[in-house]
Design a protein around this motif. Structure first.
Motif, PDB file in Angstrom:
ATOM      1  N   GLY A 112      29.536  38.331  44.720  1.00 19.68           N
ATOM      2  CA  GLY A 112      30.843  37.477  44.899  1.00 19.68           C
ATOM      3  C   GLY A 112      32.014  37.812  43.038  1.00 19.68           C
ATOM      4  N   GLU A 113      30.571  37.408  42.749  1.00 21.39           N
ATOM      5  CA  GLU A 113      30.725  37.265  41.016  1.00 21.39           C
ATOM      6  C   GLU A 113      31.499  38.808  40.215  1.00 21.39           C
ATOM      7  N   PHE A 114      31.110  39.800  40.889  1.00 13.50           N
ATOM      8  CA  PHE A 114      31.496  41.447  40.410  1.00 13.50           C
ATOM      9  C   PHE A 114      32.927  41.738  41.057  1.00 13.50           C
ATOM     10  N   LEU A 115      32.636  40.860  42.684  1.00 14.30           N
ATOM     11  CA  LEU A 115      34.581  41.085  43.246  1.00 14.30           C
ATOM     12  C   LEU A 115      35.450  40.281  42.607  1.00 14.30           C
ATOM     13  N   THR A 117      35.852  39.505  39.542  1.00 17.83           N
ATOM     14  CA  THR A 117      35.843  39.567  38.057  1.00 17.83           C
ATOM     15  C   THR A 117      36.256  41.233  38.337  1.00 17.83           C
ATOM     16  N   VAL A 118      36.363  42.236  39.418  1.00 11.38           N
ATOM     17  CA  VAL A 118      37.307  43.406  39.630  1.00 11.38           C
ATOM     18  C   VAL A 118      38.073  43.070  40.346  1.00 11.38           C
ATOM     19  N   ILE A 119      38.660  42.152  41.332  1.00 12.49           N
ATOM     20  CA  ILE A 119      40.025  41.463  41.074  1.00 12.49           C
ATOM     21  C   ILE A 119      41.499  41.546  40.640  1.00 12.49           C
ATOM     22  N   GLU A 120      40.563  40.179  39.096  1.00 10.30           N
ATOM     23  CA  GLU A 120      41.533  40.249  38.283  1.00 10.30           C
ATOM     24  C   GLU A 120      41.518  41.232  36.977  1.00 10.30           C
ATOM     25  N   ALA A 121      40.559  42.212  36.816  1.00 12.52           N
ATOM     26  CA  ALA A 121      40.845  43.131  36.260  1.00 12.52           C
ATOM     27  C   ALA A 121      42.269  44.261  36.717  1.00 12.52           C
ATOM     28  N   ALA A 122      41.480  44.505  37.379  1.00  8.83           N
ATOM     29  CA  ALA A 122      43.274  44.642  38.722  1.00  8.83           C
ATOM     30  C   ALA A 122      44.437  45.030  38.416  1.00  8.83           C
ATOM     31  N   ILE A 123      44.345  43.409  38.699  1.00  5.70           N
ATOM     32  CA  ILE A 123      45.600  41.990  38.568  1.00  5.70           C
ATOM     33  C   ILE A 123      46.007  42.762  36.722  1.00  5.70           C
ATOM     34  N   ASP A 124      44.759  42.118  35.846  1.00  2.73           N
ATOM     35  CA  ASP A 124      45.472  42.850  34.589  1.00  2.73           C
ATOM     36  C   ASP A 124      45.888  43.557  34.120  1.00  2.73           C
ATOM     37  N   ALA A 125      45.239  45.104  35.274  1.00  4.37           N
ATOM     38  CA  ALA A 125      45.577  46.383  34.230  1.00  4.37           C
ATOM     39  C   ALA A 125      47.224  46.872  35.491  1.00  4.37           C
ATOM     40  N   GLY A 126      47.897  46.191  36.782  1.00  7.24           N
ATOM     41  CA  GLY A 126      48.968  46.271  37.048  1.00  7.24           C
ATOM     42  C   GLY A 126      49.057  46.250  38.551  1.00  7.24           C
ATOM     43  N   ALA A 127      48.095  45.850  39.497  1.00  6.58           N
ATOM     44  CA  ALA A 127      48.429  45.946  40.647  1.00  6.58           C
ATOM     45  C   ALA A 127      49.252  44.894  40.792  1.00  6.58           C
TER      46      ALA A 127
END
Length: 177
Positions: A112-115, A117-127
């Protein structure tokens, strides 16, 4: 295309024939977003963009496994390496294309924590689109709805993107979902 389907998804380019197919599709599609998955390798974003860029509405899709088992056995990456790959690849896609999707494969079996984190990172990167996948088809409709509701509660940035869900029928539950 004649049915005016919103989005047509295509698998990553893995050979010259795939590239020719995508380029051909991009030249004839007029009414649908043509979404091309980015290959899980260095240069995948550039390859995908070169193939799909002539489509009137192109999307690049960073479609990666996020459960520990699939990250290691499908993508041969540990969580930190996958996180970096997602950040870099989504950002590279966004440089090339205004429509970028991050697709979290096997999200329902991910840590859950990784999921989050990776979703937030993808949005921050432009998704601009995030799709959450029950790749193994292990959740009932109510559990999957609760899972998505919890993600939306815990990740405020999901309110600013299109949210999609995908479920597979491995255990016969996709029809119910």
């Amino acid at each position: 295309d004649r049915l005016k389907v919103d989005v047509t998804e295509l698998a990553p380019v893995s050979c010259k024939a795939d590239e020719i197919f995508v380029k051909t599709a991009a030249s004839v599609v007029k009414n649908t977003v043509l979404s091309l998955a980015v290959a899980l390798r260095d240069g995948g974003a550039d390859e995908a963009w070169e193939a799909v860029k002539r489509a009137p509405a192109a999307r690049l899709c960073v479609d990666v496994p996020v459960s520990s088992v699939q990250m290691e056995y499908v993508a041969h990456k540990k969580p930190q390496a996958m996180l970096e790959f997602v950040k870099e690849t989504v950002a590279r896609c966004r440089e090339k294309c205004s429509d970028v999707e991050f697709c979290a494969q096997d999200a329902t079996r991910a840590d859950g924590e990784f999921l989050r984190t990776v979703i937030e990172a993808a949005i921050d990167a432009g998704a601009g689109t995030v799709s959450i996948c029950d790749t193994a088809g292990v959740m009932t409709p109510d559990r999957f709805a609760d899972f998505i509701t919890a993600l939306k509660r815990d990740i405020p940035a999901l309110d600013g993107v299109r949210l999609g869900v995908k479920s597979d029928n491995a255990l016969g539950l996709a029809g119910a979902c």
